[in-house]
Design a protein around this motif. Structure first.
Motif, short mmCIF file in Angstrom:
data_model
loop_
_atom_site.label_atom_id
_atom_site.label_comp_id
_atom_site.label_asym_id
_atom_site.label_seq_id
_atom_site.Cartn_x
_atom_site.Cartn_y
_atom_site.Cartn_z
N GLU A 125 10.72 8.47 5.00
CA GLU A 125 9.36 8.03 4.66
C GLU A 125 8.31 8.77 5.48
O GLU A 125 7.17 8.92 5.04
CB GLU A 125 9.23 6.52 4.90
CG GLU A 125 10.17 5.66 4.08
CD GLU A 125 9.81 5.67 2.61
OE1 GLU A 125 8.62 5.78 2.29
OE2 GLU A 125 10.74 5.59 1.78
N THR A 126 8.66 9.22 6.69
CA THR A 126 7.66 9.79 7.60
C THR A 126 7.96 11.22 8.04
O THR A 126 7.04 11.97 8.36
CB THR A 126 7.54 8.91 8.85
OG1 THR A 126 8.83 8.77 9.47
CG2 THR A 126 7.02 7.52 8.49
N SER A 162 14.70 5.21 6.54
CA SER A 162 13.34 5.01 7.06
C SER A 162 12.71 6.32 7.52
O SER A 162 11.49 6.49 7.43
CB SER A 162 13.38 4.02 8.23
OG SER A 162 14.16 4.52 9.29
N SER A 163 13.53 7.29 7.97
CA SER A 163 12.99 8.58 8.43
C SER A 163 12.48 9.41 7.27
O SER A 163 11.53 10.20 7.45
CB SER A 163 14.07 9.36 9.20
OG SER A 163 14.48 8.66 10.35
N LYS A 176 16.04 5.28 -2.93
CA LYS A 176 14.63 5.22 -3.29
C LYS A 176 13.83 6.28 -2.53
O LYS A 176 12.95 6.94 -3.10
CB LYS A 176 14.09 3.82 -2.98
CG LYS A 176 12.64 3.61 -3.35
CD LYS A 176 12.19 2.20 -3.02
CE LYS A 176 10.71 2.01 -3.34
NZ LYS A 176 10.26 0.64 -2.99
N SER A 177 14.12 6.44 -1.23
CA SER A 177 13.40 7.43 -0.43
C SER A 177 13.69 8.84 -0.91
O SER A 177 12.77 9.66 -1.05
CB SER A 177 13.79 7.28 1.05
OG SER A 177 13.50 5.99 1.53
N ARG A 179 12.01 9.50 -4.31
CA ARG A 179 10.57 9.71 -4.20
C ARG A 179 10.26 11.14 -3.75
O ARG A 179 9.36 11.80 -4.29
CB ARG A 179 9.98 8.71 -3.21
CG ARG A 179 8.46 8.75 -3.12
CD ARG A 179 7.95 7.69 -2.17
NE ARG A 179 8.42 7.91 -0.81
CZ ARG A 179 7.83 8.75 0.04
NH1 ARG A 179 6.77 9.45 -0.33
NH2 ARG A 179 8.31 8.89 1.25
N HIS A 180 11.02 11.63 -2.76
CA HIS A 180 10.81 13.01 -2.31
C HIS A 180 11.20 14.01 -3.40
O HIS A 180 10.55 15.05 -3.55
CB HIS A 180 11.62 13.27 -1.04
CG HIS A 180 10.98 12.71 0.19
ND1 HIS A 180 9.79 13.19 0.71
CD2 HIS A 180 11.35 11.70 1.01
CE1 HIS A 180 9.47 12.52 1.79
NE2 HIS A 180 10.39 11.60 1.99
#
Length: 398
Positions: free
Chosen positions: A300-301, A297-298, A339-340, A343-344
């Motif tokens: 993502e932001t 989750s981190s 997935k995260s 994406r990065h």
């Protein structure tokens, strides 16, 4: 200093007791119906009383004067239970609020009871501000206003017919006021109700204990309090104290037990770069999954990509074999993490490719300009040489 205790009773009175003189009743307030709940306002100047007739009355207890009332029976909108022989409209006449709570500023009051709704009223205007539906679970009793027609017969509801009753009198209908039914019954369904309401000190959130469990409503959409294995001595201040003592592994475990995202992020980002591998090896296995979910989750932001990638790499390298045995359970977390990171990776690779292309373009343009400038200079030299030769020829002719 005021020390007043209010006690409610089924004798249609509210008694006010002087706590400094417990042998004496300070005042007795008479009502028109049995009293179910009382609540003082935050400043202690007003008393709210919920009665059996569905009303909420407000009193100035110093002068024993009623200052207002709210008719809340119609706002309850109670449903019909399976064993009810009357309609929900008729059953609503016996419903009422059983718990009250003032807001932090004393301008509003929460009310809940034998219904799936919690109402919030404006005290001064005596109007309904909003109504919250606490559940849509149809497996609970008294959720719908009308019974399902497929369960109705010419003799009434099928729930009232006990096929295995034999010569007995049939299904035992609970008496009015019974809070729990017969849990040994084959078709036991708990009734939806609200047992307690409390506002937070800030006034931006409130909690309700219901048949569905503990529910928290908040104006802050990011506020989620979901502790894990919490103890009394685990607080944000104790986490900061442990963090200042540089006990990073202990601070991480305490932060995860509080389960506050900002606190976990603060603790992780205070860990020195060189200590990550040691801390990852000392973390309990129970918190590895939670750490991976937080890292996913981190991504993502957060802008600290390399820092969190190092955490992820060390965790998977050190605990990969143990995690592989529980791959089925950890699959959603691993997929979210993958997935995260993917994406990065795509975003950074596109940016790097774009920068490479720009640098190549700039170099190519500079080389072309250099070649053009060299050509122009050589052309100018030829012109100057021709001019010099022509001038020398003209001088020789003279």
């Amino acid at each position: 200093m005021k020390c007043v205790l209010a006690s409610a009773s089924w004798d249609k009175t509210v008694r006010l007791w002087d706590m400094l003189d417990s042998w004496r009743t300070k005042e007795t307030l008479a009502l028109n119906s049995d009293v179910l709940a009382v609540a003082f306002s935050p400043d202690g100047n007003e008393l709210a009383v919920a009665s059996l007739d569905g009303q909420i009355t407000f009193w100035d207890h110093e002068n024993a004067v009623q200052t207002g009332s709210i008719e809340g029976r119609h706002d309850l909108q109670t449903g019909r239970k399976e064993l009810d022989k009357i309609t929900a409209k008729q059953a609503a006449k016996g419903k009422s609020f059983t718990t009250l709570c003032y807001s932090a500023d004393g301008q509003s009051i929460l009310a809940g009871g034998m219904s799936k709704f919690v109402c919030i009223y404006h005290i001064k205007e005596q109007i309904l501000m909003k109504k919250f539906e606490i559940s849509c679970n149809l497996s609970l009793d008294a959720m719908e206003e009308f019974l399902d027609r497929r369960k109705m017969t010419e003799f009434g509801s099928m729930a009232l017919i006990d096929e295995g009753a034999g010569d007995d009198d049939g299904v035992a209908i609970p008496l009015p006021g019974v809070k729990r039914g017969d849990m040994s019954s084959r078709h036991f369904k708990p009734e939806i109700r609200v047992t307690c309401l409390r506002f937070s000190p800030t006034g931006r959130s409130w909690a309700a204990t219901t048949t569905e469990g503990l529910l928290i409503y908040s104006l802050d959409s990011s506020l989620v309090f979901d502790p894990f294995d919490l103890e009394v001595d685990i607080t944000p201040s104790s986490v900061h104290k442990v963090l200042r003592q540089k006990e990073y592994a202990k601070a991480i475990v305490m932060a995860f037990r509080l389960n506050e995202k900002k606190l976990i992020q603060e603790v992780l980002e205070n860990v020195p770069y060189n200590d990550i591998e040691v801390i990852c090896s000392s973390l309990p296995e129970l918190y590895i999954e939670k750490m991976l979910e937080f890292l996913a989750s981190s991504f993502e932001t957060s802008r600290h990509l390399e820092f969190y990638l190092l955490w992820t790499q060390r965790l998977l390298m050190l605990h990969g074999c143990k995690l592989k045995t529980r791959s089925g359970k950890l699959l959603p977390s691993i997929q979210f993490l993958q997935k995260s990171i993917q994406r990065h990776f795509e975003n950074v690779s596109k940016l790097c490719d774009w920068n490479c292309y720009n640098m190549k373009y700039i170099l190519a343009i500079s080389q072309q300009r250099g070649m053009k400038r060299t050509a122009e200079e050589s052309g100018n030299d030829d012109v100057l040489q021709d001019l010099e030769e022509s001038s020398s020829d003209s001088l020789m002719e003279e």
